[in-house]
Design a protein around this motif. Sequence first.
Motif, PDB file in Angstrom:
ATOM      1  N   VAL A 148       3.876   7.019  -0.886  1.00 33.22           N
ATOM      2  CA  VAL A 148       5.332   6.991  -0.742  1.00 33.22           C
ATOM      3  C   VAL A 148       5.724   7.882   0.426  1.00 33.22           C
ATOM      4  O   VAL A 148       5.210   8.986   0.569  1.00 33.22           O
ATOM      5  N   GLY A 149       6.620   7.399   1.250  1.00 30.68           N
ATOM      6  CA  GLY A 149       7.147   8.193   2.359  1.00 30.68           C
ATOM      7  C   GLY A 149       8.639   7.968   2.480  1.00 30.68           C
ATOM      8  O   GLY A 149       9.208   7.113   1.799  1.00 30.68           O
ATOM      9  N   THR A 150       9.259   8.764   3.347  1.00 27.10           N
ATOM     10  CA  THR A 150      10.700   8.599   3.572  1.00 27.10           C
ATOM     11  C   THR A 150      10.997   8.565   5.066  1.00 27.10           C
ATOM     12  O   THR A 150      10.317   9.213   5.861  1.00 27.10           O
ATOM     13  N   MET A 151      11.996   7.798   5.405  1.00 24.87           N
ATOM     14  CA  MET A 151      12.558   7.766   6.758  1.00 24.87           C
ATOM     15  C   MET A 151      13.996   8.209   6.640  1.00 24.87           C
ATOM     16  O   MET A 151      14.758   7.617   5.876  1.00 24.87           O
ATOM     17  N   ASN A 152      14.346   9.238   7.348  1.00 19.97           N
ATOM     18  CA  ASN A 152      15.716   9.746   7.318  1.00 19.97           C
ATOM     19  C   ASN A 152      16.529   9.058   8.405  1.00 19.97           C
ATOM     20  O   ASN A 152      16.264   9.248   9.587  1.00 19.97           O
ATOM     21  N   ASP A 155       0.836  -1.200   0.000  1.00 20.24           N
ATOM     22  CA  ASP A 155       0.000   0.000   0.000  1.00 20.24           C
ATOM     23  C   ASP A 155       0.870   1.250   0.000  1.00 20.24           C
ATOM     24  O   ASP A 155       0.466   2.301  -0.497  1.00 20.24           O
ATOM     25  N   VAL A 156       2.050   1.114   0.599  1.00 22.75           N
ATOM     26  CA  VAL A 156       2.965   2.236   0.792  1.00 22.75           C
ATOM     27  C   VAL A 156       4.393   1.767   0.553  1.00 22.75           C
ATOM     28  O   VAL A 156       4.771   0.666   0.965  1.00 22.75           O
ATOM     29  N   VAL A 157       5.185   2.617  -0.091  1.00 18.21           N
ATOM     30  CA  VAL A 157       6.631   2.402  -0.197  1.00 18.21           C
ATOM     31  C   VAL A 157       7.292   3.420   0.712  1.00 18.21           C
ATOM     32  O   VAL A 157       6.992   4.614   0.635  1.00 18.21           O
ATOM     33  N   LEU A 215       6.365  -1.539   1.916  1.00 22.36           N
ATOM     34  CA  LEU A 215       7.622  -2.001   1.344  1.00 22.36           C
ATOM     35  C   LEU A 215       8.685  -0.970   1.676  1.00 22.36           C
ATOM     36  O   LEU A 215       8.600   0.178   1.253  1.00 22.36           O
ATOM     37  N   VAL A 216       9.663  -1.368   2.470  1.00 27.41           N
ATOM     38  CA  VAL A 216      10.772  -0.499   2.859  1.00 27.41           C
ATOM     39  C   VAL A 216      11.894  -0.711   1.840  1.00 27.41           C
ATOM     40  O   VAL A 216      12.315  -1.845   1.608  1.00 27.41           O
ATOM     41  N   VAL A 217      12.361   0.384   1.231  1.00 25.15           N
ATOM     42  CA  VAL A 217      13.360   0.292   0.170  1.00 25.15           C
ATOM     43  C   VAL A 217      14.615   1.059   0.560  1.00 25.15           C
ATOM     44  O   VAL A 217      14.551   2.196   1.026  1.00 25.15           O
TER      45      VAL A 217
END
Length: 169
Positions: free
Chosen positions: A63-67, A38-40, A99-101
């Motif tokens: 789509v999201g980001t983790m710094n 559902d989310v990357v 899905l963590v990329v």
Amino acid sequence: MAEIMTENGIREVLSWEEFGTATRELAHKVVDSGFEPDVVVAIARGGLVPGGAMAYALGTKGVGTMNVEFYTDIGETLTDPRILPPLMDTAELPGQKVLVVDDVADSGRTLQLVMNMLARQGSDARSAVLYTKPRSIIVPDYSWKDTDEWITFPWSALPPIGHDHSIDA
């Protein structure tokens, strides 16, 4: 895939063209497994470009980001990885397929930090990386290639541009 010898040893060099092939092949692995995210979530900074490419390849709009900061230079790390601001709002992720990329699972500590955080929050999270190193403490769910070499990615092949920069050829 090209390898070059540098003063720091052999490097694996990923070109932009090979990157396109790698992300499509990695996306096929995800689809073939039956996982439909559902989310990357891209791990910044190295996972930003692969995360965006994977989201497009999979047709995932969220789509999201983790710094996360861990590597400070080639082969140099902080004692432990740490999440940096701005913080991603993860309130909507419990119950979501995530899905963590990232670009590479080198030590695996950055990927493990993010995966553990998402698991504690109740997300169905899986991980995808372009490269996995044999020393990684976590085995990603999906990986394009295994290597023990330092990797030169196309988005980080050149040094940052400073105020005293010259034109790159």
